[in-house]
Motif scaffolding. Structure first.
Motif, PDB file in Angstrom:
ATOM      1  N   LEU A 172       0.830  -1.201   0.000  1.00 40.57           N
ATOM      2  CA  LEU A 172       0.000   0.000   0.000  1.00 40.57           C
ATOM      3  C   LEU A 172       0.868   1.255   0.000  1.00 40.57           C
ATOM      4  N   THR A 173       0.498   2.187  -0.840  1.00 38.12           N
ATOM      5  CA  THR A 173       1.156   3.494  -0.848  1.00 38.12           C
ATOM      6  C   THR A 173       0.116   4.561  -0.534  1.00 38.12           C
ATOM      7  N   LEU A 174       0.562   5.576   0.187  1.00 39.57           N
ATOM      8  CA  LEU A 174      -0.297   6.693   0.567  1.00 39.57           C
ATOM      9  C   LEU A 174       0.365   7.981   0.099  1.00 39.57           C
ATOM     10  N   THR A 175      -0.284   8.666  -0.815  1.00 35.27           N
ATOM     11  CA  THR A 175       0.199   9.943  -1.324  1.00 35.27           C
ATOM     12  C   THR A 175      -0.886  10.977  -1.117  1.00 35.27           C
ATOM     13  N   SER A 176      -0.611  11.942  -0.228  1.00 34.51           N
ATOM     14  CA  SER A 176      -1.639  12.904   0.150  1.00 34.51           C
ATOM     15  C   SER A 176      -2.818  12.115   0.710  1.00 34.51           C
ATOM     16  N   ASP A 177      -3.979  12.183   0.083  1.00 34.63           N
ATOM     17  CA  ASP A 177      -5.114  11.421   0.579  1.00 34.63           C
ATOM     18  C   ASP A 177      -5.482  10.271  -0.355  1.00 34.63           C
ATOM     19  N   ASN A 178      -4.551   9.883  -1.253  1.00 37.21           N
ATOM     20  CA  ASN A 178      -4.794   8.798  -2.202  1.00 37.21           C
ATOM     21  C   ASN A 178      -4.084   7.525  -1.742  1.00 37.21           C
ATOM     22  N   ILE A 179      -4.795   6.406  -1.777  1.00 40.01           N
ATOM     23  CA  ILE A 179      -4.202   5.126  -1.378  1.00 40.01           C
ATOM     24  C   ILE A 179      -4.289   4.137  -2.536  1.00 40.01           C
ATOM     25  N   HIS A 180      -3.298   3.241  -2.578  1.00 38.84           N
ATOM     26  CA  HIS A 180      -3.238   2.201  -3.612  1.00 38.84           C
ATOM     27  C   HIS A 180      -2.628   0.946  -2.998  1.00 38.84           C
ATOM     28  N   PHE A 181      -3.194  -0.200  -3.311  1.00 36.41           N
ATOM     29  CA  PHE A 181      -2.571  -1.474  -2.955  1.00 36.41           C
ATOM     30  C   PHE A 181      -3.156  -2.549  -3.859  1.00 36.41           C
ATOM     31  N   ARG A 182      -2.552  -3.734  -3.841  1.00 33.51           N
ATOM     32  CA  ARG A 182      -3.063  -4.826  -4.669  1.00 33.51           C
ATOM     33  C   ARG A 182      -3.038  -6.117  -3.880  1.00 33.51           C
ATOM     34  N   ASP A 183      -3.803  -7.079  -4.367  1.00 38.21           N
ATOM     35  CA  ASP A 183      -3.837  -8.404  -3.770  1.00 38.21           C
ATOM     36  C   ASP A 183      -2.954  -9.335  -4.587  1.00 38.21           C
ATOM     37  N   TYR A 184      -2.062 -10.066  -3.895  1.00 43.38           N
ATOM     38  CA  TYR A 184      -1.093 -10.895  -4.592  1.00 43.38           C
ATOM     39  C   TYR A 184      -1.647 -12.255  -5.005  1.00 43.38           C
ATOM     40  N   ARG A 185      -2.826 -12.616  -4.551  1.00 45.99           N
ATOM     41  CA  ARG A 185      -3.434 -13.855  -5.015  1.00 45.99           C
ATOM     42  C   ARG A 185      -4.261 -13.625  -6.273  1.00 45.99           C
ATOM     43  N   THR A 186      -5.203 -12.699  -6.194  1.00 47.23           N
ATOM     44  CA  THR A 186      -6.149 -12.503  -7.290  1.00 47.23           C
ATOM     45  C   THR A 186      -5.672 -11.505  -8.330  1.00 47.23           C
ATOM     46  N   GLY A 187      -4.719 -10.634  -7.962  1.00 44.56           N
ATOM     47  CA  GLY A 187      -4.293  -9.580  -8.867  1.00 44.56           C
ATOM     48  C   GLY A 187      -5.174  -8.348  -8.824  1.00 44.56           C
ATOM     49  N   LEU A 188      -6.193  -8.339  -7.979  1.00 45.84           N
ATOM     50  CA  LEU A 188      -7.045  -7.157  -7.856  1.00 45.84           C
ATOM     51  C   LEU A 188      -6.239  -5.969  -7.339  1.00 45.84           C
ATOM     52  N   LYS A 189      -6.506  -4.809  -7.933  1.00 45.65           N
ATOM     53  CA  LYS A 189      -5.901  -3.566  -7.472  1.00 45.65           C
ATOM     54  C   LYS A 189      -6.973  -2.715  -6.802  1.00 45.65           C
ATOM     55  N   PHE A 190      -6.610  -2.132  -5.668  1.00 52.81           N
ATOM     56  CA  PHE A 190      -7.516  -1.258  -4.935  1.00 52.81           C
ATOM     57  C   PHE A 190      -6.908   0.138  -4.899  1.00 52.81           C
ATOM     58  N   SER A 191      -7.701   1.111  -5.243  1.00 53.28           N
ATOM     59  CA  SER A 191      -7.246   2.502  -5.187  1.00 53.28           C
ATOM     60  C   SER A 191      -8.405   3.357  -4.697  1.00 53.28           C
ATOM     61  N   GLY A 192      -8.066   4.490  -4.106  1.00 52.96           N
ATOM     62  CA  GLY A 192      -9.139   5.344  -3.618  1.00 52.96           C
ATOM     63  C   GLY A 192      -8.628   6.514  -2.818  1.00 52.96           C
ATOM     64  N   ARG A 193      -9.524   7.102  -2.036  1.00 53.96           N
ATOM     65  CA  ARG A 193      -9.194   8.309  -1.278  1.00 53.96           C
ATOM     66  C   ARG A 193      -9.633   8.146   0.177  1.00 53.96           C
ATOM     67  N   ILE A 194      -8.847   8.785   1.033  1.00 51.34           N
ATOM     68  CA  ILE A 194      -9.208   8.884   2.439  1.00 51.34           C
ATOM     69  C   ILE A 194      -9.844  10.249   2.649  1.00 51.34           C
ATOM     70  N   LEU A 195     -11.112  10.254   3.046  1.00 47.30           N
ATOM     71  CA  LEU A 195     -11.845  11.490   3.297  1.00 47.30           C
ATOM     72  C   LEU A 195     -11.950  11.723   4.800  1.00 47.30           C
ATOM     73  N   LYS A 196     -12.613  12.799   5.176  1.00 49.87           N
ATOM     74  CA  LYS A 196     -12.701  13.141   6.590  1.00 49.87           C
ATOM     75  C   LYS A 196     -13.376  12.042   7.393  1.00 49.87           C
ATOM     76  N   ASP A 197     -14.463  11.487   6.867  1.00 48.56           N
ATOM     77  CA  ASP A 197     -15.207  10.489   7.615  1.00 48.56           C
ATOM     78  C   ASP A 197     -15.498   9.244   6.787  1.00 48.56           C
ATOM     79  N   ALA A 198     -14.684   8.975   5.763  1.00 46.76           N
ATOM     80  CA  ALA A 198     -14.929   7.820   4.890  1.00 46.76           C
ATOM     81  C   ALA A 198     -13.633   7.387   4.215  1.00 46.76           C
ATOM     82  N   ILE A 199     -13.601   6.138   3.807  1.00 42.72           N
ATOM     83  CA  ILE A 199     -12.537   5.597   2.965  1.00 42.72           C
ATOM     84  C   ILE A 199     -13.228   5.047   1.718  1.00 42.72           C
ATOM     85  N   ASN A 200     -12.934   5.618   0.571  1.00 45.22           N
ATOM     86  CA  ASN A 200     -13.543   5.184  -0.686  1.00 45.22           C
ATOM     87  C   ASN A 200     -12.545   4.368  -1.487  1.00 45.22           C
TER      88      ASN A 200
END
Length: 578
Positions: A172-200
């Protein structure tokens, strides 16, 4: 089950661990997000992706993946009816075009998914790739963020559907309020933003959007098992699914269903924990099939080390085809040149044979459990090293090969390396062509090692019905529907008792990656040959009663891996013990 108990058990079918290193600024930014988060996947059905192949002309084809209104395409040609396509750095496809179908693998980092595409009008083949291999996926999605005071934090991520065998994510990498990581089994990539009261978060694969989720702080403890659903006993004749598995009734098979009713009562009362399936065959026919805790006949199950017995079958098929000469052949004759130095001047290491690997008696210091020290090439050690093969073959010798047996995943891992050197096309295609296709088995997952070879140490995911087919194949001397898939000589050799597993409490006798055991029921001693895997994944072959039994379970962290043995002794064997 409350979260505190769940985290203690750490069921891997629901959990993956993210270990992330990042700077002080990121650490400060994550501190407010410590704790529990939950949300609903907006389109869980999109984890099932459309797959198609279209013939364009002479040796010209296109491969296409489609999801959420978007698609990606790759053109390819054939070589002896086989093809190999690279989609991106994490995703590759290989397969064989046959009569009316294409059998292919989609490799996505650690997992290779097997699919069958059926021919349609217009020279097109179609099918679906379910990334999580769970039909009708439940939408609940959870994250528990911990350890935000340090330079590394932990994020435990759960699905509300217990049938998924679990992620293994990181990076997982965190740049400003942007996050990215991936799953090493399925290859799925997850990306999104950290907000004040939510993680998208948005999930994608190979650039295709899959599903999104907006996570909010949890108010209540999580209920992650779907509750203790009581399943009534079902003694009806199993459904004939036209999958080459014949069915019969319990009564016609001469089995007493009263003991199975008692078994189901114990499962419902949680005296028998985390049982997922029980299948019983007698005289070659499936007579009892029942699923528990949300599992069903369509869901693949992580077999763990039970698939070591499948690895033994692949070695036997290679022997039958003359690709290997005999079990006396030596390991170092098959290894790449850069690893051969590990046996220089070591007569014991030079003597490691295929037979000693099959019987867990290579003599390498590669013991997985049951000793009071850390073994140099235990599964945990070599799987966490940069070069698995180097770590294993450079481990010191502690015994002369063939003299002492200690359970060790390194032994079958080396068998996979050997077979891969003698098979002249991709090993997973060889396994499919020569074992699974003849058994009518499709839609399964193979766990790959870092060099994209099928991992012979354990890691296939199969449906319980398909696992039963494999057990029946061996119970019938290697024959399936009048076709000899594995030679009877190999099956007989596999079932012999060679040595005792010295690091196991019960000191089981051991064959070619098959366990021996016995049960005392109604004053009788009943001998069995078994495939066994962590968490309670078992095939029981019971020659005395002409029975083959499959039990799958989820007892990964509660030290009840032995529970299927008690189910056999207390209930199943008593059904025939009249």
């Amino acid at each position: 089950m409350l979260l505190s108990t769940y985290l203690k058990n750490r069921l891997p079918a629901l959990l993956f661990l993210l270990l992330i290193s990042y700077g002080c600024m990121a650490q400060a930014g994550m501190k407010p997000y410590e704790g529990h988060w939950e949300g609903l996947l907006n389109h869980p059905e999109n984890f099932s992706i459309n797959v198609s192949v279209k013939k364009l002309g002479a040796n010209a084809y296109t491969f296409q993946l489609s999801s959420a209104g978007k698609s990606i395409q790759k053109r390819f040609g054939l070589s002896a009816n086989k093809f190999d396509i690279k989609i991106d750095s994490n995703l590759a496809v290989k397969g064989i075009i046959g009569e009316g179908q294409i059998r292919l693998f989609i490799r996505s980092v650690q997992w290779s998914y097997h699919l069958v595409l059926k021919q349609q009008p217009g020279n097109t083949y179609t099918g679906r790739w379910n990334i999580l291999f769970v039909p009708n996926l439940k939408p609940q999605f959870y994250i528990d963020v911990e350890n935000t005071d340090s330079t590394k934090y932990e994020a435990y991520i759960f699905l509300g559907d217990p049938r998924f065998s679990g992620f293994a994510s990181g990076g997982l990498t965190l740049t400003s309020d942007n996050i990215h990581f991936r799953d090493y089994r399925t290859g799925l990539k997850f990306s999104g933003r950290i907000l004040k009261d939510a993680i998208n978060l948005q999930a994608s694969i190979a650039g295709l959007p899959i599903a999104a989720v907006s996570l909010r702080r949890s108010v209540n403890d999580w209920e992650l098992t779907g509750g203790n659903l009581k399943i009534p006993f079902d003694g009806k004749t199993p459904v004939d699914m036209h999958d080459a598995l014949p069915v019969n009734s319990l009564k016609a098979a001469g089995l007493d269903e009263r003991y199975l009713k008692l078994m189901v009562d114990s499962i419902n009362a949680n005296k028998i924990t985390n049982t997922h399936s029980v299948l019983i065959s007698r005289n070659g026919k499936l007579v009892y099939e029942q699923y528990f805790n949300g599992y069903d006949e369509a869901t693949v199950h992580d077999l763990r080390s039970a698939s070591k017995s499948i690895s033994s079958a692949i070695v036997g098929i290679a022997m039958d085809k003359g690709l290997l000469k005999d079990t006396a052949q030596k390991l170092f004759g098959f290894l790449p040149a850069k690893y051969k130095h590990a046996a220089d001047g070591d007569a014991r290491k030079q003597a490691i044979s295929i037979g000693s690997l099959l019987t867990m008696s290579s003599g390498l210091d590669a013991i997985d459990f049951g000793i009071d020290r850390k073994s140099a090439a235990s599964e945990d050690e070599y799987q966490n090293s940069a070069d698995w093969l180097k770590t294993v073959v450079e481990a010191p010798m502690i015994n002369y090969p063939g003299t002492h047996a200690n359970y060790s995943s390194a032994n079958p891992y080396l068998l996979g390396v050997i077979v891969d050197t003698v098979v002249k096309y991709p090993l997973d295609l060889f396994i499919d062509q020569n074992l699974f296709e003849p058994l009518g088995i499709s839609n399964y997952i193979v766990f790959d090692d870092p060099l994209n070879r099928p991992y012979f140490g354990g890691g296939m995911l199969l449906r319980p019905r398909d696992l039963l087919k494999f057990g029946l194949l061996y119970a019938n001397g290697g024959k399936w529907q009048n076709r000899q898939i594995i030679s009877k000589n190999w099956v007989d050799a596999s079932f012999k008792k060679y040595l005792v597993l010295e690091n196991h409490n019960e000191k089981n006798e051991y064959g070619f990656l098959w366990w021996h055991y016995h049960y005392n029921v109604n004053g009788q001693t009943i001998n069995t040959i078994e495939a066994r895997g962590a968490g309670g994944q078992y095939i029981f072959i019971v020659p005395q009663y002409h029975m083959v039994v499959v039990i799958t379970s989820g007892n990964f962290r509660n030290r009840r891996v032995w529970q299927p043995e008690k189910i056999m002794e207390n209930y199943i064997l008593k059904t025939a013990g009249k």
